[in-house]
Write a protein that holds these residues in place. Structure first.
Motif, PDB file in Angstrom:
ATOM      1  N   ILE A  48       0.858  -1.037  -0.130  1.00 42.05           N
ATOM      2  CA  ILE A  48      -0.057   0.140   0.246  1.00 42.05           C
ATOM      3  C   ILE A  48       0.783   1.239   0.088  1.00 42.05           C
ATOM      4  O   ILE A  48       1.709   1.349   0.745  1.00 42.05           O
ATOM      5  CB  ILE A  48      -0.734  -0.086   1.103  1.00 42.05           C
ATOM      6  N   ASP A  49       0.717   2.188  -0.810  1.00 40.57           N
ATOM      7  CA  ASP A  49       1.464   3.372  -1.064  1.00 40.57           C
ATOM      8  C   ASP A  49       0.489   4.410  -0.229  1.00 40.57           C
ATOM      9  O   ASP A  49      -0.777   4.640  -0.694  1.00 40.57           O
ATOM     10  CB  ASP A  49       1.688   3.998  -2.376  1.00 40.57           C
ATOM     11  N   LEU A  50       0.572   4.734   0.948  1.00 37.35           N
ATOM     12  CA  LEU A  50      -0.116   5.376   1.948  1.00 37.35           C
ATOM     13  C   LEU A  50       0.159   7.059   1.936  1.00 37.35           C
ATOM     14  O   LEU A  50       1.174   7.293   2.258  1.00 37.35           O
ATOM     15  CB  LEU A  50      -0.249   5.060   3.265  1.00 37.35           C
ATOM     16  N   TYR A  51      -0.686   7.963   1.585  1.00 34.61           N
ATOM     17  CA  TYR A  51      -0.762   9.157   1.411  1.00 34.61           C
ATOM     18  C   TYR A  51      -1.551   9.600   2.545  1.00 34.61           C
ATOM     19  O   TYR A  51      -2.731   9.530   2.868  1.00 34.61           O
ATOM     20  CB  TYR A  51      -1.252   9.769   0.082  1.00 34.61           C
ATOM     21  N   ARG A  52      -0.833  10.732   3.434  1.00 33.55           N
ATOM     22  CA  ARG A  52      -1.612  11.271   4.453  1.00 33.55           C
ATOM     23  C   ARG A  52      -1.453  12.880   4.502  1.00 33.55           C
ATOM     24  O   ARG A  52      -0.632  13.427   3.982  1.00 33.55           O
ATOM     25  CB  ARG A  52      -0.898  10.706   5.858  1.00 33.55           C
ATOM     26  N   LYS A  54      -0.822  16.356   6.033  1.00 33.99           N
ATOM     27  CA  LYS A  54       0.046  16.900   7.151  1.00 33.99           C
ATOM     28  C   LYS A  54      -1.025  17.768   7.989  1.00 33.99           C
ATOM     29  O   LYS A  54      -1.870  18.324   7.606  1.00 33.99           O
ATOM     30  CB  LYS A  54       1.046  17.874   6.623  1.00 33.99           C
ATOM     31  N   ASN A  55      -0.667  17.557   9.284  1.00 35.30           N
ATOM     32  CA  ASN A  55      -1.441  18.295  10.496  1.00 35.30           C
ATOM     33  C   ASN A  55      -3.013  18.092  10.516  1.00 35.30           C
ATOM     34  O   ASN A  55      -3.821  18.954  10.558  1.00 35.30           O
ATOM     35  CB  ASN A  55      -1.140  19.602  10.512  1.00 35.30           C
ATOM     36  N   ALA A  56      -3.361  16.839  10.137  1.00 32.45           N
ATOM     37  CA  ALA A  56      -4.991  16.624   9.980  1.00 32.45           C
ATOM     38  C   ALA A  56      -5.448  16.864  11.658  1.00 32.45           C
ATOM     39  O   ALA A  56      -6.680  16.978  11.787  1.00 32.45           O
ATOM     40  CB  ALA A  56      -5.014  15.329   9.593  1.00 32.45           C
ATOM     41  N   GLY A  57      -4.540  16.532  12.697  1.00 32.17           N
ATOM     42  CA  GLY A  57      -4.951  16.606  13.954  1.00 32.17           C
ATOM     43  C   GLY A  57      -5.850  15.581  14.466  1.00 32.17           C
ATOM     44  O   GLY A  57      -6.417  15.654  15.683  1.00 32.17           O
ATOM     45  N   GLU A  58      -6.297  14.570  13.538  1.00 29.94           N
ATOM     46  CA  GLU A  58      -7.393  13.583  14.003  1.00 29.94           C
ATOM     47  C   GLU A  58      -7.350  12.588  13.059  1.00 29.94           C
ATOM     48  O   GLU A  58      -6.778  12.437  12.013  1.00 29.94           O
ATOM     49  CB  GLU A  58      -9.038  14.149  14.195  1.00 29.94           C
ATOM     50  N   SER A  59      -8.011  11.321  13.457  1.00 29.44           N
ATOM     51  CA  SER A  59      -8.140  10.331  12.535  1.00 29.44           C
ATOM     52  C   SER A  59      -8.709  10.670  11.156  1.00 29.44           C
ATOM     53  O   SER A  59      -9.801  11.508  11.263  1.00 29.44           O
ATOM     54  CB  SER A  59      -8.918   9.196  13.176  1.00 29.44           C
ATOM     55  N   THR A  60      -8.376  10.227  10.104  1.00 28.66           N
ATOM     56  CA  THR A  60      -8.922  10.695   8.934  1.00 28.66           C
ATOM     57  C   THR A  60      -9.575   9.356   8.208  1.00 28.66           C
ATOM     58  O   THR A  60      -9.232   8.359   8.305  1.00 28.66           O
ATOM     59  CB  THR A  60      -7.647  11.035   7.973  1.00 28.66           C
ATOM     60  N   PRO A  61     -10.671   9.769   7.482  1.00 34.80           N
ATOM     61  CA  PRO A  61     -11.336   8.711   6.679  1.00 34.80           C
ATOM     62  C   PRO A  61     -10.266   8.344   5.648  1.00 34.80           C
ATOM     63  O   PRO A  61      -9.243   8.869   5.401  1.00 34.80           O
ATOM     64  CB  PRO A  61     -12.474   9.432   6.055  1.00 34.80           C
ATOM     65  N   LEU A  62     -10.509   7.055   5.034  1.00 31.50           N
ATOM     66  CA  LEU A  62      -9.512   6.269   4.286  1.00 31.50           C
ATOM     67  C   LEU A  62     -10.048   5.855   2.980  1.00 31.50           C
ATOM     68  O   LEU A  62     -11.384   5.483   2.974  1.00 31.50           O
ATOM     69  CB  LEU A  62      -8.972   5.248   4.873  1.00 31.50           C
ATOM     70  N   ILE A  63      -9.444   6.342   1.776  1.00 34.33           N
ATOM     71  CA  ILE A  63      -9.833   5.633   0.471  1.00 34.33           C
ATOM     72  C   ILE A  63      -8.868   4.437   0.059  1.00 34.33           C
ATOM     73  O   ILE A  63      -7.723   4.861   0.092  1.00 34.33           O
ATOM     74  CB  ILE A  63     -10.074   6.967  -0.283  1.00 34.33           C
ATOM     75  N   ILE A  64      -9.261   3.644  -0.311  1.00 36.91           N
ATOM     76  CA  ILE A  64      -8.219   2.677  -0.734  1.00 36.91           C
ATOM     77  C   ILE A  64      -8.912   2.373  -2.243  1.00 36.91           C
ATOM     78  O   ILE A  64      -9.989   2.093  -2.580  1.00 36.91           O
ATOM     79  CB  ILE A  64      -8.541   0.861  -0.175  1.00 36.91           C
ATOM     80  N   PHE A  65      -7.584   2.285  -3.035  1.00 35.29           N
ATOM     81  CA  PHE A  65      -7.964   2.608  -4.488  1.00 35.29           C
ATOM     82  C   PHE A  65      -7.040   1.383  -5.222  1.00 35.29           C
ATOM     83  O   PHE A  65      -6.072   1.319  -4.763  1.00 35.29           O
ATOM     84  CB  PHE A  65      -7.680   3.705  -5.050  1.00 35.29           C
ATOM     85  N   GLY A  96      -4.829   5.289   0.441  1.00 29.10           N
ATOM     86  CA  GLY A  96      -3.880   3.854   0.183  1.00 29.10           C
ATOM     87  C   GLY A  96      -4.209   3.463  -1.316  1.00 29.10           C
ATOM     88  O   GLY A  96      -5.207   2.718  -1.694  1.00 29.10           O
ATOM     89  N   LEU A  97      -3.054   3.553  -2.086  1.00 25.21           N
ATOM     90  CA  LEU A  97      -2.937   2.845  -3.497  1.00 25.21           C
ATOM     91  C   LEU A  97      -2.451   1.618  -3.565  1.00 25.21           C
ATOM     92  O   LEU A  97      -1.291   1.333  -2.797  1.00 25.21           O
ATOM     93  CB  LEU A  97      -2.170   3.788  -4.479  1.00 25.21           C
ATOM     94  N   ILE A  98      -3.142   0.529  -4.023  1.00 19.68           N
ATOM     95  CA  ILE A  98      -2.711  -0.846  -3.440  1.00 19.68           C
ATOM     96  C   ILE A  98      -2.117  -1.645  -4.630  1.00 19.68           C
ATOM     97  O   ILE A  98      -2.439  -1.326  -5.606  1.00 19.68           O
ATOM     98  CB  ILE A  98      -3.537  -1.767  -2.782  1.00 19.68           C
TER      99      ILE A  98
END
Length: 299
Positions: A48-52, A54-65, A96-98
């Motif tokens: 998985i190439d995971l993109y996040r 910066k400074n989101a400050g909380e748990s983020t929703p996730l897109i898996i593609f 996450g690009l898988i």
């Protein structure tokens, strides 16, 4: 007077900033992607190439593609998918690009490849997809992911894998209960199809976003043979495309956003950059605000 004008401009500027919406507007810079291994199968590391943000400050929703490529090619480093990942991450998502097993590498996936083999191909890719989602779900805290808001998607072959995993789990997996902890908030399909829409039920009816051309020459827009193979060919396999899936979701009173492109072929499997604002608006309304939206757009 000048001081008043300056204060007014500052106020207007502040209002413009506050009017921007998380998950809809570009608010974040993007961290360098991190590559993690989610499984090793037959000696091959699946990543998985995971993109996040910066400074989101909380748990983020996730897109898996999942990328396309006829189960024989493609990569999570495809420029279109990478561009999409950065666009979505800037709006507050992790993406996450898988990679997954390319079981038809160097082989045909057309009318000369038997139908049962095609289903096994879907099954292997669907399993890889679910394993990647399971890995992220298990490690949600480590990666700062909101495991209650996982959006999944794919293009062409990747869309077929995702749609079959989400809407046809009992057909795809010997033990679908293995994945019972995984709940998806929405699915995105770019020119995808599934094996049998009759297995799409109220229990697994996830809101969907669909892009498809009416003259797709590989993956049927409605219900038709895969690659339009004749019924005397080994690869004759009826699939249910976007139109048929959307009709079932409508019947089940489930949200959808459906873009139909008249006379277009399989090029609609490409990333729909011009329509991403509408995609993010739909996700905000349906996933986050819990509204029901059923929208059909013909272009």
């Amino acid at each position: 007077m000048k001081k008043f004008v300056s204060l007014l401009l500052l106020l207007i500027s502040g209002l413009a900033v506050t009017a921007q919406e998380k998950y809809v507007d570009s608010l974040y810079s993007v961290q360098e992607p991190k590559t993690v291994v989610y499984a090793t199968k037959a000696g091959e590391e699946l990543v998985i190439d995971l993109y996040r943000p910066k400074n989101a400050g909380e748990s983020t929703p996730l897109i898996i593609f999942m990328h396309g490529g006829g189960f024989s090619g493609g990569s999570p480093k495809n420029p279109q998918e990478v561009k999409f990942a950065k666009i979505a991450t800037a709006r507050g998502y992790s993406v996450g690009l898988i990679s997954y097993r390319l079981t038809r590498k160097g082989e045909s996936f057309g009318c000369d490849f038997e139908a049962e083999g095609k289903i096994e191909t879907f099954r292997a890719a669907a399993e890889d997809f679910m394993d990647s989602a399971g890995f992220m779900h298990k490690n949600a805290e480590k990666f700062g992911i909101d495991k209650e808001k996982i959006i999944v998607g794919g293009s062409s072959a990747g869309a077929e894998a995702v749609l079959n995993a989400v809407y046809n789990p009992d057909l795809m997996f010997k033990d679908a209960e293995k994945y019972s902890d995984l709940k998806f908030s929405a699915v995105i399909s770019l020119a995808g199809a599934l094996v049998d829409v009759r297995y799409l039920t109220e229990e697994n009816a996830v809101p969907g976003i669909f892009f498809h051309g009416t003259d797709d020459n590989l993956v049927p827009y409605a219900t038709a043979p895969h690659h339009y193979c004749e019924n005397n060919k080994p690869g004759y396999l009826i699939l249910d495309g976007s139109k048929t899936i959307v009709e079932k979701l409508e019947e089940l009173d489930t949200s959808f956003l459906f873009y139909t492109f008249k006379d277009a072929r399989h090029e609609i499997s490409g990333m729909p950059f011009d329509h991403l604002p509408q995609v993010f608006e739909f996700l905000k309304k349906v996933v986050f605000n819990k509204n029901t939206v059923q929208s059909k757009i013909i272009l």
